[in-house]
Design an enzyme around this catalytic site. Structure first.
Site, short mmCIF file in Angstrom:
data_model
loop_
_atom_site.label_atom_id
_atom_site.label_comp_id
_atom_site.label_asym_id
_atom_site.label_seq_id
_atom_site.Cartn_x
_atom_site.Cartn_y
_atom_site.Cartn_z
N TYR A 32 0.82 -1.21 0.00
CA TYR A 32 0.00 0.00 0.00
C TYR A 32 0.85 1.25 0.00
CZ TYR A 32 0.81 0.90 5.03
OH TYR A 32 1.38 1.20 6.24
N LYS A 147 6.48 -2.05 1.98
CA LYS A 147 5.29 -1.47 2.63
C LYS A 147 4.10 -2.40 2.45
CE LYS A 147 3.09 3.08 3.09
NZ LYS A 147 3.16 3.20 4.55
N GLU A 179 11.81 2.42 14.50
CA GLU A 179 10.93 3.50 14.01
C GLU A 179 9.64 3.48 14.82
OE1 GLU A 179 9.90 2.65 9.85
OE2 GLU A 179 10.02 0.51 10.31
N LEU A 204 11.08 1.27 7.22
CA LEU A 204 10.48 1.70 5.96
C LEU A 204 11.19 2.98 5.50
CD1 LEU A 204 7.94 0.96 4.14
CD2 LEU A 204 6.97 3.05 5.10
N1 PMP Z 1 7.66 3.78 9.01
C1 PMP Z 1 6.55 3.04 9.02
C2 PMP Z 1 6.58 1.71 9.70
C3 PMP Z 1 5.37 3.51 8.42
O1 PMP Z 1 4.26 2.76 8.44
C4 PMP Z 1 5.37 4.80 7.81
C5 PMP Z 1 4.13 5.36 7.18
N2 PMP Z 1 3.46 4.51 6.37
C6 PMP Z 1 6.56 5.53 7.83
C7 PMP Z 1 7.68 5.00 8.44
C8 PMP Z 1 6.63 6.89 7.20
O2 PMP Z 1 6.60 6.82 5.79
P1 PMP Z 1 6.05 8.01 4.92
O3 PMP Z 1 6.84 9.23 5.31
O4 PMP Z 1 6.30 7.61 3.53
O5 PMP Z 1 4.60 8.16 5.26
#
Ligand code: PMP
Length: 284
Positions: A32, A147, A179, A204
Site C-alpha cells: 500500500y 510497505k 521506528e 520503511l
Molecule cells: N515507518 C513506518 C513503519 C510507516 O508505516 C510509515 C508510514 N506509512 C513511515 C515510516 C513513514 O513513511 P512516509 O513518510 O512515507 O509516510
C-alpha cells in the site's frame, strides 16, 4: 458518501466489493501507499509511486496499471470527493484465487483499490502539544522496507500506547530505536545534530523522511543517519517523527523521559514549517 476506486472504476463506497478469496484479506498479500493532499494537490507523489513499484517488485507482484493512470485516478478521487486536505490510500493485492500459499496463476489480476480520508493535517492538536511515546520491542518481520499491509504488530503496539495514555509507540531492537508504529523516528542531540536510523531492511524508507532530511540539509542542520539508543534519548534535546499523515510531529515525552523542556522543540517546529511550505509548493 465517498467515491472510491476499485479496479478501474469509480463507485460509491457502498457499491465497492472485493472477493472473500482476495489474497490481501486472506494472507496480507498486499502492499500500500498513503499520499497526503494539501490544497487539493498530491504531496511527494513521485516518491510514493517509486516506493510502490519497489514494494511490488520485492514481492514479485504485477500491477498492470501505469504511473499516468495512477496519477489520474488520484486526481479524479480528489475531485470527486472535493478533498482539499487529507489522505489518499492505495492498496494492491495479489488478487482473488482459491486459497493457496502458492502464488495464483499469472492470469489472476491484482486488486487495486483507492480511497480518500478527509483530515486536518496542518492544524494538528497533537503536533501543537507534542506527542507522548512509549517504547516497545520491535516484533515485526525483518523486511520492514517493503510497505505491506501486514500491520498487526503496529496495530497492537499503537493500541497499547493508547491504553497507557500515549500517542504512539517507538519500537526497539537490540537496544536501538527502529521506528514508530507508522512513522520514522528522530532525536536532536544537545549539540544540535539530527539523528535518525539509516535506511536498511530494518525500517520503511519514509517518503517524508527523505523530504525532511533535504529540508534539514538546506537549513544546514548536521545530520547523522545511524541507529540511536534509549540512553541517547535520555540526553536528547528534542525528538520527533515523520510520516505522510503527521508531517514532522514533535515528541515531548518517551516513557518516563521528558524530552528537552517538555515542549515541542525549535528544530522540529522549524522543520515542520519548512516541510509544509515546500511540499505545498511542490505538490502536483
Ligand atoms: N515507518 C513506518 C513503519 C510507516 O508505516 C510509515 C508510514 N506509512 C513511515 C515510516 C513513514 O513513511 P512516509 O513518510 O512515507 O509516510
Amino acid at each position: 458518501m465517498r467515491t472510491v476506486y476499485i479496479n478501474g472504476n469509480f463507485v460509491p463506497e457502498n457499491e465497492a466489493t472485493i472477493s472473500v478469496f482476495d489474497r490481501g484479506f486472506l494472507f496480507a498479500d498486499a502492499v500500500y501507499e498513503v499520499t497526503a493532499v494539501l490544497g487539493g494537490k498530491l504531496v511527494d507523489f513521485q516518491g510514493h509511486l517509486t516506493r510502490l513499484r519497489n514494494s511490488l517488485s520485492e514481492i514479485s507482484m504485477v500491477l498492470d496499471v501505469d504511473d499516468e493512470t495512477l496519477l489520474a485516478a488520484h486526481r479524479k478521487l480528489v475531485e470527486a470527493n472535493g478533498l482539499d486536505e487529507g489522505l489518499i490510500y492505495l492498496q494492491v493485492s495479489r488478487g482473488a484465487a482459491d486459497r493457496d500459499f502458492l502464488f495464483p496463476e499469472t492470469t489472476v489480476p491484482s486488486t487495486l483499490v483507492m480511497f480518500t480520508q478527509k483530515k486536518n493535517l496542518i492544524d494538528s492538536p497533537v503536533a501543537q502539544r507534542g506527542q507522548y511515546v512509549i517504547l516497545v520491542d520491535d516484533e515485526r518481520w525483518s523486511r520492514r522496507d517493503i510497505k505491506t499491509v501486514q500491520l498487526l504488530y503496529p496495530v497492537l503496539a499503537k493500541n497499547l500506547a493508547k491504553k497507557e495514555g500515549a500517542d504512539d509507540a517507538w519500537m526497539v531492537e537490540d537496544g536501538f530505536i527502529t521506528e514508530g508504529c507508522s512513522n520514522n523516528a528522530y532525536i536532536v542531540t544537545k549539540d544540535g545534530t539530527l539523528v535518525t536510523r539509516h535506511l536498511s531492511t530494518d525500517i520503511l524508507p519514509g517518503i517524508t523522511r527523505s523530504a525532511v532530511l533535504k529540508c534539514a540539509k538546506d537549513l544546514q542542520i548536521k545530520i547523522e543517519e545511524r541507529p540511536f539508543t534509549i540512553e541517547e534519548i535520555k540526553s536528547a534535546q528534542e525528538a520527533f517523527s515523520t510520516s505522510a499523515s503527521g508531517f514532522v510531529n514533535p515528541v515531548v515525552r518517551i516513557d518516563d523521559m521528558k524530552i528537552g523542556d517538555g515542549e515541542p522543540g525549535p528544530v522540529a517546529k522549524r522543520l515542520r514549517e519548512v516541510y509544509i511550505q515546500t511540499s505545498t509548493e511542490m505538490a502536483i
